[in-house]
Motif scaffolding. Structure first.
Motif, PDB file in Angstrom:
ATOM      1  N   GLY A  49       1.216   8.954  -6.013  1.00  0.00           N
ATOM      2  CA  GLY A  49       1.440  10.342  -5.603  1.00  0.00           C
ATOM      3  C   GLY A  49       2.268  11.076  -6.650  1.00  0.00           C
ATOM      4  N   THR A  81      -0.373  14.916  -0.493  1.00  0.00           N
ATOM      5  CA  THR A  81      -0.786  14.813  -1.900  1.00  0.00           C
ATOM      6  C   THR A  81      -1.902  15.818  -2.194  1.00  0.00           C
ATOM      7  OG1 THR A  81      -0.281  12.468  -1.722  1.00  0.00           O
ATOM      8  CG2 THR A  81      -1.418  13.153  -3.702  1.00  0.00           C
ATOM      9  N   LEU A 116       0.944   4.003  -2.931  1.00  0.00           N
ATOM     10  CA  LEU A 116       0.536   5.388  -2.651  1.00  0.00           C
ATOM     11  C   LEU A 116       1.616   6.357  -3.118  1.00  0.00           C
ATOM     12  CD1 LEU A 116      -1.144   5.245   0.904  1.00  0.00           C
ATOM     13  CD2 LEU A 116      -2.248   5.204  -1.334  1.00  0.00           C
ATOM     14  N   TRP A 161       0.394  10.992   3.849  1.00  0.00           N
ATOM     15  CA  TRP A 161       0.371  10.904   2.377  1.00  0.00           C
ATOM     16  C   TRP A 161      -0.847  11.651   1.838  1.00  0.00           C
ATOM     17  CZ3 TRP A 161      -3.413   8.933  -0.846  1.00  0.00           C
ATOM     18  CH2 TRP A 161      -3.070   8.867  -2.206  1.00  0.00           C
ATOM     19  N   VAL A 191       0.848  -1.202   0.000  1.00  0.00           N
ATOM     20  CA  VAL A 191       0.000   0.000   0.000  1.00  0.00           C
ATOM     21  C   VAL A 191       0.879   1.247   0.000  1.00  0.00           C
ATOM     22  CG1 VAL A 191      -1.540   1.373   1.488  1.00  0.00           C
ATOM     23  CG2 VAL A 191      -2.060  -1.033   1.050  1.00  0.00           C
ATOM     24  N   LEU A 192       1.896   1.239   0.833  1.00  0.00           N
ATOM     25  CA  LEU A 192       2.797   2.392   0.936  1.00  0.00           C
ATOM     26  C   LEU A 192       3.503   2.659  -0.392  1.00  0.00           C
ATOM     27  CD1 LEU A 192       3.410   4.227   3.295  1.00  0.00           C
ATOM     28  CD2 LEU A 192       5.413   2.827   3.808  1.00  0.00           C
TER      29      LEU A 192
END
Lengths: 202, 88
Positions: A40, B76, A36, B72, A32-33
């Protein structure tokens, strides 16, 4: 000697620590990290390129159907809700309802894939491809990469459905189902930013 | 039928936020610009917070993971807001 015995007493009676638990497998959280962070960078690339090529992006985004994007959002969040309900049901020992909620999640996910495929086919029929310009390149990269993740999420739901229905998961053994659920919620979370970025903000 | 619990209410909130975003994007009276970007991205981040804390169940998870995902989301969203509001 009072102090040592006191400290021993303190050691034997640790303060109650509130239960903190990471649902699912640690590996899925590392994935997941990584996802993301990758998305991003893609989101930022889309937004920054739009600053530099406003007219091109305005024309490109005008060809996208906002209503279709909104329906896709509804399908994704509904699938997330269904899989969250499935996890709750299985934890309560209700395998049957758990499996039915999982089917609901699969239906939502498949609905998303069908609608998105129609969008791509429509663009293809209009003669638009990835190499058209930087808008379509980033649009296809962002939404296409996300589409693949949604497809993997649907495969995970389908794979988990059988064991869930047979009662293989239960209150003390919900690890695999939780792991699949976390992956889908990530797909949903990514779309929460992708939808406004690509379809709404022009 | 059992009473709806938190995850059900959150689903309804996510649908309502999505409908609001759709309306803002489609309505001819709403002019594109920084205020619209702020509202739409705030709605998106709000939806993300619910997904992270309640659907991913990080509300009661180790703080590191909660901070990583919420961090995050905030970072973002801010990047997208700044880029969208960037002067011509």
């Amino acid at each position: 000697m009072a102090a040592p015995s006191d400290s021993l007493g303190a050691l034997s009676k640790p303060k109650p620590v509130p239960a903190q638990r990471l649902p699912g497998d640690l590996v899925v959280w590392l994935l997941v990290l990584a996802e993301l962070l990758t998305f991003g960078i893609l989101f930022a690339s889309f937004a920054v390129t739009r600053v530099r090529e406003r007219a091109l992006f305005a024309a490109g985004q005008a060809t996208l159907d906002l209503s279709s994007g909104a329906i896709n959002t509804v399908l994704l969040v509904s699938a997330s809700w269904c899989v969250a309900r499935s996890v709750h049901a299985v934890r309560a020992g209700q395998s049957g309802p758990g499996a039915r909620w999982l089917l609901g999640a699969l239906a939502g996910g498949c609905g998303f894939l069908v609608l998105k495929t129609l969008e791509y086919v429509h663009k293809w029929n209009e003669g638009i491809d990835v190499a058209e310009n930087s808008f379509y390149l980033l649009y296809v990269m962002l939404t296409g990469f996300h589409f693949l993740h949604a497809a993997v999420g649907c495969i995970i739901f389908a794979v988990l459905w059988g064991p869930t229905r047979r009662g293989a998961y239960g209150p003390g053994n919900c690890h695999a189902l939780e792991t699949g659920a976390v992956f889908w919620h990530m797909v949903d979370l990514l779309w929460m930013l992708l939808f406004p970025l690509v379809y709404v903000l022009r | 039928m059992k009473r709806p619990d938190r995850i059900d209410w959150i689903w309804l909130a996510l649908l309502a936020a999505t409908a609001t975003t759709w309306w803002l994007g489609e309505h001819p009276g709403v002019t594109p610009g920084t205020p619209l970007a702020f509202v739409v991205l705030a709605l998106a981040a709000g939806k993300g917070v619910f997904i992270v804390l309640d659907y991913m169940e990080l509300r009661h998870a180790p703080a590191l993971w909660r901070r990583l995902l919420l961090g995050w989301l905030v970072l973002t969203t801010l990047i997208l807001l700044v880029a969208t509001a960037w002067p011509r």
